[in-house]
Design an enzyme around this catalytic site. Structure first.
Site, PDB file in Angstrom:
ATOM      1  CG  HIS A   2      -2.139   0.848   1.540  1.00  0.00           C
ATOM      2  ND1 HIS A   2      -2.703   1.133   1.093  1.00  0.00           N
ATOM      3  CD2 HIS A   2      -1.889   2.143   2.250  1.00  0.00           C
ATOM      4  CE1 HIS A   2      -3.563   1.865   1.665  1.00  0.00           C
ATOM      5  NE2 HIS A   2      -3.237   2.644   2.366  1.00  0.00           N
TER       6      HIS A   2
ATOM      7  CG  ASP B 171      -0.209   5.332   3.223  1.00  0.00           C
ATOM      8  OD1 ASP B 171       0.054   4.367   3.377  1.00  0.00           O
ATOM      9  OD2 ASP B 171      -1.022   5.706   2.162  1.00  0.00           O
TER      10      ASP B 171
ATOM     11  CG  MET C 190       0.241  10.958   2.235  1.00  0.00           C
ATOM     12  SD  MET C 190       0.403  11.356   4.262  1.00  0.00           S
ATOM     13  CE  MET C 190      -0.379   9.692   4.675  1.00  0.00           C
TER      14      MET C 190
HETATM   15  C1  DX5 Z   1      -2.727   7.154   6.807  1.00  0.00           C
HETATM   16  C2  DX5 Z   1      -2.292   5.939   5.701  1.00  0.00           C
HETATM   17  C3  DX5 Z   1      -2.034   4.597   6.620  1.00  0.00           C
HETATM   18  C4  DX5 Z   1      -1.153   4.351   7.152  1.00  0.00           C
HETATM   19  C5  DX5 Z   1      -1.452   3.221   7.349  1.00  0.00           C
HETATM   20  O1  DX5 Z   1      -3.195   7.922   6.267  1.00  0.00           O
HETATM   21  O2  DX5 Z   1      -3.162   6.118   4.564  1.00  0.00           O
HETATM   22  O3  DX5 Z   1      -2.029   4.032   5.208  1.00  0.00           O
HETATM   23  O4  DX5 Z   1      -0.195   4.480   6.986  1.00  0.00           O
HETATM   24  O5  DX5 Z   1      -0.459   2.461   8.849  1.00  0.00           O
HETATM   25  P1  DX5 Z   1      -1.135   2.363  10.221  1.00  0.00           P
HETATM   26  O6  DX5 Z   1      -1.025   1.265  10.167  1.00  0.00           O
HETATM   27  O7  DX5 Z   1       0.670   2.629  10.845  1.00  0.00           O
HETATM   28  O8  DX5 Z   1      -2.143   3.383  10.477  1.00  0.00           O
HETATM   29 ZN    ZN Z   2      -3.472   4.594   3.202  1.00  0.00          ZN
END
Ligand code: DX5
Ligand code: ZN
Length: 220
Positions: free
Chosen positions: A37, A39, A41
Site C-alpha cells: 500500500h 500512501d 501525500m
Molecule cells: C494514513 C495512511 C495509512 C497508514 C496505515 O493516512 O493512509 O495507510 O499509513 O498505517 P498504520 O497501520 O500505521 O495506521
Molecule cells: Zn493509506
C-alpha cells in the site's frame, strides 16, 4: 463448521525506515502479505508529504507484489496518468478531494487497473453509494489520513457493515478495504463486519514475526 471470513493484507510502507526500503520490501514479500500500500501525500489534502510517482515506480518495480496507490492529494485527476504509469494495479483517490468523482472514475476506465475511492472517517458511507457501480474498491479510513501510527477509530466497524449491506442491496461485487490503526486487536472484528482487505503499516513493522502477524490478520 462455519467458514471464518478471509481477508487480504496490504502493508503500508509509510512507516518504514526508507533507508532500509529494500529490506522492508523483502520482509513484506516473505511475510505472505498480498500487496503493498503506497500512501501518497501532497501536504495539502493532508498535513504531511510522503513520496511521489517516481519512488512509487521504484517500489512497484522492486516489490514483487501487486501495489495500490492511495492518493491523499488534492485534484487527484491531475496525477492519474503518472501513477497509472508506475505499474500499480490499483489506484484509490479520496472522494473528498474532488468535486467530480464520477468524472474522475471515468478517467480511470480502460486504464487496466482497479479503481476506487477512499473515504475519511467523518464522511458518511451514504455519500459513496451512488459510486458503487463505478468502483472496484472502497477504502474506509479508520484514522484521519496523513500519518501512520494512529489509533483505530472503532466507529469504522459500523461503516464496514453499512457499506457491505449497501453493496449487497445494489448487487455490486465491491471490495471493502480498511486503512489505519489495524492490528491484532481489531482484525477479527473487521473480518466479521465484512472487510475484504486490511491495510497495516506500523503494526506490521513492529512485529517480530511478520508471517505469524499476517496470518493472524488474515484469520488463517
Ligand atoms: C494514513 C495512511 C495509512 C497508514 C496505515 O493516512 O493512509 O495507510 O499509513 O498505517 P498504520 O497501520 O500505521 O495506521
Ligand atoms: Zn493509506
Amino acid at each position: 463448521m462455519i467458514e471464518e471470513p478471509r481477508v487480504n493484507v496490504s502493508v503500508s510502507v509509510l512507516s518504514t525506515d526508507f533507508t532500509e526500503l529494500g529490506r522492508s520490501l523483502e520482509r513484506i514479500r516473505l511475510s505472505g502479505a498480498d500487496s503493498i500500500h503506497l500512501d501518497i501525500m501532497d501536504g495539502r489534502f493532508v498535513p504531511n508529504i510522503s513520496f511521489g510517482s517516481s519512488i512509487a515506480a521504484d517500489i512497484v518495480r522492486a516489490s514483487g507484489l501487486p501495489c495500490c496507490a492511495h492518493l491523499m492529494i488534492k485534484h487527484p485527476e491531475e496525477a492519474f496518468d503518472a501513477f497509472v504509469a508506475t505499474g500499480v494495479n490499483e489506484l484509490l483517490f479520496h472522494v473528498e478531494a474532488t468535486r467530480f468523482p464520477f468524472r474522475a472514475l471515468q478517467l480511470l476506465q480502460g486504464s487496466g487497473i482497479r479503481r476506487g475511492v477512499a473515504v475519511n472517517p467523518a464522511t458518511q458511507v451514504e455519500s459513496v453509494v451512488p459510486l458503487l457501480d463505478s468502483v472496484d474498491t472502497v477504502l474506509l479510513m479508520s484514522v484521519e489520513p496523513g500519518f501512520g501510527g494512529q489509533s483505530f477509530l472503532t466507529g469504522t466497524l459500523a461503516k464496514v457493515r453499512a457499506l457491505r449491506s449497501a453493496a449487497d442491496r445494489s448487487g455490486t461485487p465491491l471490495r471493502i478495504a480498511v486503512d489505519g490503526g489495524i492490528d491484532a486487536s481489531n482484525a477479527a472484528a473487521l473480518r466479521d463486519a465484512g472487510a475484504d482487505e486490511l491495510v497495516a503499516g506500523t503494526s506490521f513493522f513492529r512485529t517480530s514475526d511478520a508471517r505469524a502477524f499476517v496470518r493472524l490478520l488474515k484469520g488463517s
